[in-house]
Write a protein that holds these residues in place. Structure first.
Motif, PDB file in Angstrom:
ATOM      1  N   MET A 272      -9.651  -1.450  -1.686  1.00  0.00           N
ATOM      2  CA  MET A 272      -9.225  -2.745  -2.236  1.00  0.00           C
ATOM      3  C   MET A 272      -8.390  -3.516  -1.219  1.00  0.00           C
ATOM      4  SD  MET A 272      -8.243  -2.214  -6.244  1.00  0.00           S
ATOM      5  CE  MET A 272      -7.514  -0.594  -6.185  1.00  0.00           C
ATOM      6  N   ALA A 273      -7.441  -2.834  -0.591  1.00  0.00           N
ATOM      7  CA  ALA A 273      -6.565  -3.497   0.381  1.00  0.00           C
ATOM      8  C   ALA A 273      -7.373  -4.024   1.565  1.00  0.00           C
ATOM      9  CB  ALA A 273      -5.472  -2.542   0.850  1.00  0.00           C
TER      10      ALA A 273
ATOM     11  N   TYR B  38      -6.871 -12.632   2.849  1.00  0.00           N
ATOM     12  CA  TYR B  38      -5.448 -12.445   2.569  1.00  0.00           C
ATOM     13  C   TYR B  38      -4.760 -11.882   3.803  1.00  0.00           C
ATOM     14  CZ  TYR B  38      -6.274 -13.199  -2.396  1.00  0.00           C
ATOM     15  OH  TYR B  38      -6.601 -13.753  -3.608  1.00  0.00           O
ATOM     16  N   ASN B  39      -3.468 -12.166   3.943  1.00  0.00           N
ATOM     17  CA  ASN B  39      -2.749 -11.569   5.066  1.00  0.00           C
ATOM     18  C   ASN B  39      -2.491 -10.090   4.768  1.00  0.00           C
ATOM     19  OD1 ASN B  39      -0.124 -11.132   3.860  1.00  0.00           O
ATOM     20  ND2 ASN B  39       0.490 -13.219   4.335  1.00  0.00           N
ATOM     21  N   CYS B  40      -1.974  -9.376   5.751  1.00  0.00           N
ATOM     22  CA  CYS B  40      -1.810  -7.926   5.620  1.00  0.00           C
ATOM     23  C   CYS B  40      -0.887  -7.548   4.464  1.00  0.00           C
ATOM     24  CB  CYS B  40      -1.352  -7.304   6.937  1.00  0.00           C
ATOM     25  SG  CYS B  40      -0.407  -8.362   8.012  1.00  0.00           S
ATOM     26  N   SER B  41       0.184  -8.270   4.290  1.00  0.00           N
ATOM     27  CA  SER B  41       1.117  -7.966   3.215  1.00  0.00           C
ATOM     28  C   SER B  41       0.510  -8.267   1.845  1.00  0.00           C
ATOM     29  CB  SER B  41       2.406  -8.765   3.424  1.00  0.00           C
ATOM     30  OG  SER B  41       3.392  -8.337   2.541  1.00  0.00           O
TER      31      SER B  41
ATOM     32  N   SER C 240       1.662  -4.980   6.444  1.00  0.00           N
ATOM     33  CA  SER C 240       1.240  -3.942   5.502  1.00  0.00           C
ATOM     34  C   SER C 240       2.412  -3.027   5.152  1.00  0.00           C
ATOM     35  CB  SER C 240       0.048  -3.146   6.034  1.00  0.00           C
ATOM     36  OG  SER C 240       0.370  -2.418   7.185  1.00  0.00           O
ATOM     37  N   VAL C 241       3.303  -2.812   6.099  1.00  0.00           N
ATOM     38  CA  VAL C 241       4.507  -2.017   5.841  1.00  0.00           C
ATOM     39  C   VAL C 241       5.435  -2.795   4.906  1.00  0.00           C
ATOM     40  CG1 VAL C 241       6.546  -0.956   6.903  1.00  0.00           C
ATOM     41  CG2 VAL C 241       4.310  -0.744   8.012  1.00  0.00           C
ATOM     42  N   SER C 242       5.613  -4.075   5.168  1.00  0.00           N
ATOM     43  CA  SER C 242       6.418  -4.906   4.274  1.00  0.00           C
ATOM     44  C   SER C 242       5.834  -4.879   2.863  1.00  0.00           C
ATOM     45  CB  SER C 242       6.483  -6.348   4.781  1.00  0.00           C
ATOM     46  OG  SER C 242       7.167  -6.419   6.010  1.00  0.00           O
ATOM     47  N   GLY C 243       4.514  -4.925   2.758  1.00  0.00           N
ATOM     48  CA  GLY C 243       3.863  -4.861   1.453  1.00  0.00           C
ATOM     49  C   GLY C 243       4.140  -3.544   0.745  1.00  0.00           C
ATOM     50  N   MET C 244       4.088  -2.438   1.492  1.00  0.00           N
ATOM     51  CA  MET C 244       4.430  -1.135   0.899  1.00  0.00           C
ATOM     52  C   MET C 244       5.848  -1.160   0.355  1.00  0.00           C
ATOM     53  SD  MET C 244       2.976   2.054   3.203  1.00  0.00           S
ATOM     54  CE  MET C 244       4.190   1.844   4.482  1.00  0.00           C
TER      55      MET C 244
ATOM     56  N   GLU D  17      -8.050  -1.457   9.199  1.00  0.00           N
ATOM     57  CA  GLU D  17      -7.813  -0.009   9.129  1.00  0.00           C
ATOM     58  C   GLU D  17      -6.330   0.300   8.920  1.00  0.00           C
ATOM     59  OE1 GLU D  17      -9.781   2.749   8.990  1.00  0.00           O
ATOM     60  OE2 GLU D  17     -11.435   1.332   8.789  1.00  0.00           O
ATOM     61  N   ILE D  18      -5.469  -0.440   9.601  1.00  0.00           N
ATOM     62  CA  ILE D  18      -4.021  -0.254   9.444  1.00  0.00           C
ATOM     63  C   ILE D  18      -3.621  -0.523   7.992  1.00  0.00           C
ATOM     64  CG2 ILE D  18      -1.766  -1.219  10.065  1.00  0.00           C
ATOM     65  CD1 ILE D  18      -2.958  -1.657  12.927  1.00  0.00           C
ATOM     66  N   ILE D  19      -4.159  -1.587   7.429  1.00  0.00           N
ATOM     67  CA  ILE D  19      -3.889  -1.945   6.033  1.00  0.00           C
ATOM     68  C   ILE D  19      -4.406  -0.844   5.107  1.00  0.00           C
ATOM     69  CG2 ILE D  19      -4.614  -3.560   4.211  1.00  0.00           C
ATOM     70  CD1 ILE D  19      -4.518  -5.721   6.552  1.00  0.00           C
ATOM     71  N   GLY D  20      -5.586  -0.361   5.388  1.00  0.00           N
ATOM     72  CA  GLY D  20      -6.131   0.740   4.596  1.00  0.00           C
ATOM     73  C   GLY D  20      -5.241   1.960   4.638  1.00  0.00           C
ATOM     74  N   ASP D  21      -4.730   2.281   5.812  1.00  0.00           N
ATOM     75  CA  ASP D  21      -3.824   3.427   5.952  1.00  0.00           C
ATOM     76  C   ASP D  21      -2.548   3.210   5.137  1.00  0.00           C
ATOM     77  OD1 ASP D  21      -5.623   4.671   7.666  1.00  0.00           O
ATOM     78  OD2 ASP D  21      -4.554   4.076   9.485  1.00  0.00           O
ATOM     79  N   ALA D  22      -1.985   2.010   5.195  1.00  0.00           N
ATOM     80  CA  ALA D  22      -0.757   1.715   4.440  1.00  0.00           C
ATOM     81  C   ALA D  22      -1.007   1.869   2.945  1.00  0.00           C
ATOM     82  CB  ALA D  22      -0.256   0.309   4.764  1.00  0.00           C
ATOM     83  N   ALA D  23      -2.136   1.371   2.470  1.00  0.00           N
ATOM     84  CA  ALA D  23      -2.459   1.500   1.044  1.00  0.00           C
ATOM     85  C   ALA D  23      -2.602   2.968   0.653  1.00  0.00           C
ATOM     86  CB  ALA D  23      -3.731   0.728   0.723  1.00  0.00           C
ATOM     87  N   GLU D  24      -3.236   3.736   1.512  1.00  0.00           N
ATOM     88  CA  GLU D  24      -3.430   5.165   1.253  1.00  0.00           C
ATOM     89  C   GLU D  24      -2.094   5.905   1.224  1.00  0.00           C
ATOM     90  OE1 GLU D  24      -5.718   7.667   4.194  1.00  0.00           O
ATOM     91  OE2 GLU D  24      -7.255   7.233   2.681  1.00  0.00           O
ATOM     92  N   ILE D  25      -1.219   5.591   2.171  1.00  0.00           N
ATOM     93  CA  ILE D  25       0.100   6.214   2.223  1.00  0.00           C
ATOM     94  C   ILE D  25       0.884   5.907   0.942  1.00  0.00           C
ATOM     95  CG2 ILE D  25       2.375   6.065   3.358  1.00  0.00           C
ATOM     96  CD1 ILE D  25       0.704   5.678   6.035  1.00  0.00           C
ATOM     97  N   LEU D  26       0.887   4.644   0.547  1.00  0.00           N
ATOM     98  CA  LEU D  26       1.620   4.261  -0.656  1.00  0.00           C
ATOM     99  C   LEU D  26       0.999   4.888  -1.901  1.00  0.00           C
ATOM    100  CD1 LEU D  26       3.911   2.690  -1.963  1.00  0.00           C
ATOM    101  CD2 LEU D  26       2.409   0.681  -1.977  1.00  0.00           C
ATOM    102  N   ASP D  27      -0.316   4.909  -1.985  1.00  0.00           N
ATOM    103  CA  ASP D  27      -0.992   5.506  -3.131  1.00  0.00           C
ATOM    104  C   ASP D  27      -0.632   6.983  -3.248  1.00  0.00           C
ATOM    105  OD1 ASP D  27      -2.739   5.277  -5.358  1.00  0.00           O
ATOM    106  OD2 ASP D  27      -4.371   6.148  -4.177  1.00  0.00           O
TER     107      ASP D  27
END
Length: 150
Positions: free
Chosen positions: A6-7, A15-18, A56-60, A132-142
């Protein structure tokens, strides 16, 4: 569809990374999509293309604050506990990418970039690892949310 997917799809849709991160977790929050998107709109490109902390980190961190954060003028254990949570998310991300700073991950020498973003073309996506970075951030948060139910 996973939160990672989804991210990444959010980013590929413009959409931007955040925003891509916060919108991937919108179903967990009592906040409408427009408000979430606006809240995260300033954090793309490492905070308004300043190339600082990755969006993406800020979004997390925003999602973690909305799910686990405190809402008073805390100075003690509550604040320290939440900051420990944020540092743990940052550690996991940094472990995977070597940094939480946008310009470091993108190999950019500029500290503050021009405010106008590049057009989202096929060439843009080929030279940017952002999806990919965004995907990783989403996975980490999930994973973190599954380990630490709200």
């Amino acid at each position: 569809m996973t939160r990672r997917e989804m991210a990444m799809a959010n980013f590929l849709n413009g959409y931007n990374c955040s925003q891509s991160i916060v919108l991937a977790f919108k179903d967990l929050l009592p906040i409408d999509e427009t408000t979430l998107s606006r809240m995260a709109s300033s954090f793309g490109g490492g905070m308004g293309r300043l190339r600082e902390v990755c969006g993406s980190v800020s979004g997390m961190f925003m999602i973690a604050g909305l799910l686990y954060g405190y809402d008073g003028p805390e100075t003690g254990d509550v604040k320290a506990g939440h900051y420990a949570r944020i540092q743990e998310l940052a550690r996991r991300f940094e472990e995977k990418h070597g940094s939480i700073v946008c310009r470091d991950m993108l190999g950019l020498s500029v500290k503050h970039d021009v405010p106008t973003p590049e057009a989202r073309t096929q060439e843009y996506y080929k030279k940017r690892p952002c999806a990919e970075i965004i995907g990783d951030a989403a996975e980490i948060l999930d994973e973190y949310i599954k380990e630490n139910p709200v």
